[in-house]
Design a protein around this motif. Structure first.
Motif, PDB file in Angstrom:
ATOM      1  N   ALA A   1      -8.166   6.029 -10.589  1.00 11.09           N
ATOM      2  CA  ALA A   1      -9.413   6.574 -10.048  1.00 11.09           C
ATOM      3  C   ALA A   1     -10.515   5.528 -10.160  1.00 11.09           C
ATOM      4  O   ALA A   1     -10.535   4.729 -11.104  1.00 11.09           O
ATOM      5  CB  ALA A   1      -9.807   7.844 -10.798  1.00 11.09           C
ATOM      6  N   THR A  25       0.840  -1.191   0.000  1.00  9.41           N
ATOM      7  CA  THR A  25       0.000   0.000   0.000  1.00  9.41           C
ATOM      8  C   THR A  25       0.877   1.244   0.000  1.00  9.41           C
ATOM      9  O   THR A  25       1.902   1.300   0.673  1.00  9.41           O
ATOM     10  CB  THR A  25      -0.916   0.003   1.232  1.00  9.41           C
ATOM     11  OG1 THR A  25      -1.667  -1.219   1.258  1.00  9.41           O
ATOM     12  CG2 THR A  25      -1.884   1.179   1.200  1.00  9.41           C
ATOM     13  N   ALA A  26       0.449   2.242  -0.750  1.00  7.02           N
ATOM     14  CA  ALA A  26       1.224   3.474  -0.866  1.00  7.02           C
ATOM     15  C   ALA A  26       1.224   4.228   0.456  1.00  7.02           C
ATOM     16  O   ALA A  26       0.237   4.241   1.200  1.00  7.02           O
ATOM     17  CB  ALA A  26       0.660   4.356  -1.974  1.00  7.02           C
ATOM     18  N   THR A  66      -9.531   7.237  -4.995  1.00  6.90           N
ATOM     19  CA  THR A  66      -8.391   6.694  -5.736  1.00  6.90           C
ATOM     20  C   THR A  66      -7.867   5.437  -5.043  1.00  6.90           C
ATOM     21  O   THR A  66      -8.029   5.260  -3.836  1.00  6.90           O
ATOM     22  CB  THR A  66      -7.245   7.718  -5.845  1.00  6.90           C
ATOM     23  OG1 THR A  66      -6.786   8.061  -4.532  1.00  6.90           O
ATOM     24  CG2 THR A  66      -7.701   8.960  -6.584  1.00  6.90           C
ATOM     25  N   LEU A  67      -7.237   4.579  -5.839  1.00  6.88           N
ATOM     26  CA  LEU A  67      -6.506   3.417  -5.355  1.00  6.88           C
ATOM     27  C   LEU A  67      -5.031   3.646  -5.620  1.00  6.88           C
ATOM     28  O   LEU A  67      -4.664   4.061  -6.726  1.00  6.88           O
ATOM     29  CB  LEU A  67      -6.976   2.146  -6.052  1.00  6.88           C
ATOM     30  CG  LEU A  67      -8.353   1.590  -5.657  1.00  6.88           C
ATOM     31  CD1 LEU A  67      -8.740   0.469  -6.600  1.00  6.88           C
ATOM     32  CD2 LEU A  67      -8.345   1.103  -4.228  1.00  6.88           C
ATOM     33  N   ALA A  68      -4.184   3.375  -4.649  1.00  6.86           N
ATOM     34  CA  ALA A  68      -2.749   3.627  -4.795  1.00  6.86           C
ATOM     35  C   ALA A  68      -1.979   2.479  -4.182  1.00  6.86           C
ATOM     36  O   ALA A  68      -2.379   1.903  -3.162  1.00  6.86           O
ATOM     37  CB  ALA A  68      -2.355   4.952  -4.143  1.00  6.86           C
ATOM     38  N   ASP A 116       5.101   3.586  -8.853  1.00  9.56           N
ATOM     39  CA  ASP A 116       3.919   4.066  -8.131  1.00  9.56           C
ATOM     40  C   ASP A 116       2.683   3.811  -8.981  1.00  9.56           C
ATOM     41  O   ASP A 116       2.594   4.271 -10.127  1.00  9.56           O
ATOM     42  CB  ASP A 116       4.044   5.563  -7.821  1.00  9.56           C
ATOM     43  CG  ASP A 116       5.167   5.842  -6.838  1.00  9.56           C
ATOM     44  OD1 ASP A 116       5.403   4.993  -5.959  1.00  9.56           O
ATOM     45  OD2 ASP A 116       5.820   6.908  -6.957  1.00  9.56           O
ATOM     46  N   THR A 167      -7.550  -4.332  -5.160  1.00  9.87           N
ATOM     47  CA  THR A 167      -6.628  -3.395  -5.798  1.00  9.87           C
ATOM     48  C   THR A 167      -5.857  -4.073  -6.926  1.00  9.87           C
ATOM     49  O   THR A 167      -6.441  -4.774  -7.733  1.00  9.87           O
ATOM     50  CB  THR A 167      -5.678  -2.808  -4.751  1.00  9.87           C
ATOM     51  OG1 THR A 167      -5.034  -3.886  -4.048  1.00  9.87           O
ATOM     52  CG2 THR A 167      -6.434  -1.981  -3.739  1.00  9.87           C
ATOM     53  N   SER A 177      -7.925  -2.479  -0.270  1.00 14.14           N
ATOM     54  CA  SER A 177      -7.728  -1.093   0.146  1.00 14.14           C
ATOM     55  C   SER A 177      -9.073  -0.441   0.423  1.00 14.14           C
ATOM     56  O   SER A 177     -10.083  -0.775  -0.204  1.00 14.14           O
ATOM     57  CB  SER A 177      -6.986  -0.307  -0.946  1.00 14.14           C
ATOM     58  OG  SER A 177      -6.796   1.039  -0.559  1.00 14.14           O
ATOM     59  N   ARG A 213      -1.457   4.098  -9.415  1.00 13.09           N
ATOM     60  CA  ARG A 213      -2.592   4.904  -8.961  1.00 13.09           C
ATOM     61  C   ARG A 213      -3.676   4.895 -10.027  1.00 13.09           C
ATOM     62  O   ARG A 213      -3.384   4.969 -11.234  1.00 13.09           O
ATOM     63  CB  ARG A 213      -2.158   6.349  -8.673  1.00 13.09           C
ATOM     64  CG  ARG A 213      -3.241   7.204  -8.013  1.00 13.09           C
ATOM     65  CD  ARG A 213      -2.695   8.603  -7.746  1.00 13.09           C
ATOM     66  NE  ARG A 213      -1.549   8.569  -6.860  1.00 13.09           N
ATOM     67  CZ  ARG A 213      -1.637   8.569  -5.543  1.00 13.09           C
ATOM     68  NH1 ARG A 213      -2.826   8.617  -4.961  1.00 13.09           N
ATOM     69  NH2 ARG A 213      -0.547   8.545  -4.801  1.00 13.09           N
ATOM     70  N   VAL A 261      -4.289   9.339   2.267  1.00 15.52           N
ATOM     71  CA  VAL A 261      -5.188   8.648   1.342  1.00 15.52           C
ATOM     72  C   VAL A 261      -6.000   9.687   0.577  1.00 15.52           C
ATOM     73  O   VAL A 261      -6.625  10.568   1.175  1.00 15.52           O
ATOM     74  CB  VAL A 261      -6.116   7.696   2.107  1.00 15.52           C
ATOM     75  CG1 VAL A 261      -7.071   6.993   1.152  1.00 15.52           C
ATOM     76  CG2 VAL A 261      -5.293   6.670   2.882  1.00 15.52           C
TER      77      VAL A 261
END
Length: 465
Positions: free
Chosen positions: A140, A87-88, A96-98, A136, A149, A175, A138, A92
């Motif tokens: 939407a 997980t980033a 969004t998913l990161a 990285d 994720t 996430s 990411r 948060v």
């Protein structure tokens, strides 16, 4: 380059591989190169064309080079590619998913292929030179709450792509996607305002900014309120002092009531619990989270207090408070809401603070919402109902069409009864947020024109400014 075999999890690869099993395997690319080189060389020799024969020499030498004793594929590699998907870090971002993908290939690799996939999104392939890398990730999403994720596949290739290691697949943990907010204009306020401080002007004497009158000094008045110009004009000998009296300020309390007892999408076939819902279409609970977060942001920006109540769970509600920290709490609480078993009828509605305005976010598919609205109105609360049922797509099944027709007519009757009793019902449907915002603001303006009533304070009456 493609993944020629079925990817396996990193833990599974380490478990089934023995010390004598090769990590690297020959690919069809090496065999095709060797075969092509031999054919071209043979054709050149048969026709007596040295230039044609020379074209096959590099291909044969390349295949022989990759098959040498020290080349990958001819021996067990020192190690396999290390892949980590976590997980980033950092705050948060709502909607969004990161994640962070870390890949460390072995020294035998010349190139590295990475494939990243996410449910409902296109797969992305990336081929780069073999080296430790940090990527990285990411994207939407219109879905909120706990969401699956990314899934990443990584595979290293030897010189010329003639050899490749077994692909390794890793997946990121689930996430929590917070609902995003959008700016709203004015939002309805309760019919009564409470408190001694706040952003709204009341009709009660107290500390504020709007002048009420100039009055002779009495015990209890503060010295800093003395108006020396008026005192000098009315009482040159300073026999009597005059003070400036102002209106006090008050605050509004808003309670968001989320009906999380059901979570339905545009496809009627998924309402029975069968079939997968599309990841790119928001469900009723996604729309409710987004609408509630937007209203909460508008209330917090206005300096008022806001709280959260969940109809689907018997747990302690989030008490009303103000500030940015409260908004973050609300977003997290909204994201954690989810249906829990079969919907159950509440014996009594949630207990709400006195003189609070209630926002009910519901699909209005049963009579429970109508019962709650009537009970709250009898207790003196102003109620705003936000309809979060998404636009239902037509289906081919006859029994589903008949069932939806009956359900929609019953639902329309509930909405008509609420509107006839003076309840503001605002639709919040569709995937375009600008349309939802326009409908919300239009409904609020219409309600203010047709139901313009003075805002009452506890114990007093007056107009809200």
């Amino acid at each position: 380059m493609t993944f020629g075999t079925t990817p396996r999890d990193a833990a599974q690869v380490r478990q089934v591989r023995q010390d004598t099993d090769p990590v690297w395997r020959r690919t069809p690319t090496g065999a095709i190169g060797l075969g092509t080189g031999v054919v071209v060389l043979a054709v050149g020799l048969l026709v007596g064309r040295a230039d044609v024969a020379l074209l096959g020499v590099p291909l044969v030498l390349g295949a022989a080079w990759t098959g040498r004793p020290g080349a990958p594929g001819a021996r067990v590699a020192t190690r396999e590619t290390t892949v980590r998907l976590t997980t980033a870090d950092g705050p948060v971002v709502p909607g969004t998913l990161a994640a962070v993908l870390e890949v460390d290939p072995p020294g035998e690799a010349e190139t590295l292929q990475v494939r990243v996939a996410a449910p409902g999104h296109r797969t992305v392939d990336l081929v780069v030179a073999a080296a430790p890398r940090r990527l990285d990730l990411r994207l939407a999403t219109v879905r909120t709450g706990p969401q699956p994720t990314f899934v990443a596949d990584a595979r290293g290739y030897g010189p010329g792509g003639a050899t490749a290691e077994d692909p390794i697949r890793v997946g990121a943990p689930e996430s929590l996607v917070l609902p995003a907010t959008m700016p709203l204009g004015r939002v309805p306020l309760p019919s009564r305002l409470r408190g001694l401080t706040g952003p709204h002007v009341s009709r009660r004497l107290g500390d504020g900014g709007d002048l009420r009158d100039v009055h002779p000094f009495t015990p209890g008045d503060r010295l800093r309120r003395i108006d020396w110009r008026t005192t000098a004009r009315r009482s040159p000998d300073l026999d009597e002092l005059y003070v400036r009296r102002t209106y006090s300020t008050a605050e509004a309390t808003t309670i968001l009531v989320l009906d999380s007892r059901d979570d339905v999408g545009p496809d009627l076939r998924t309402w029975r619990g069968h079939g997968a819902r599309r990841i790119d279409e928001p469900t009723s609970l996604d729309l409710a989270r987004h609408a509630a977060a937007s209203v909460a942001k508008a209330v917090v920006d206005a300096g008022d207090r806001v709280g959260l109540e969940d109809l689907g769970r018997r747990r302690r509600p989030l008490p009303a408070a103000g500030g940015r920290r409260q908004l973050r709490r609300l977003q997290h609480g909204l994201a954690m809401t989810s249906p829990l078993g079969s919907p159950q009828r509440r014996l009594r509605p949630p207990q709400l603070p006195a003189d609070a305005i209630v926002y009910l976010f519901s699909t209005l598919l049963d009579d429970e919402s109508l019962h709650l609205v009537r009970t709250w109105r009898e207790e003196g609360h102003r109620v705003v109902v936000v309809d979060t049922l998404p636009a239902v797509r037509p289906v081919a099944e006859e029994h589903l069409r008949i069932a939806w027709r009956v359900t929609s007519m019953e639902r329309d009757d509930r909405i008509a009864q609420m509107a006839a009793e003076g309840v503001l019902v605002v639709p919040w449907t569709g995937t375009e947020r600008s349309r939802a915002r326009a409908r919300f603001e239009a409904k609020v303006r219409a309600d203010e024109r047709h139901h313009a009533a003075p805002v009452r304070l506890s114990g007093t009456t007056g107009a809200h400014r």
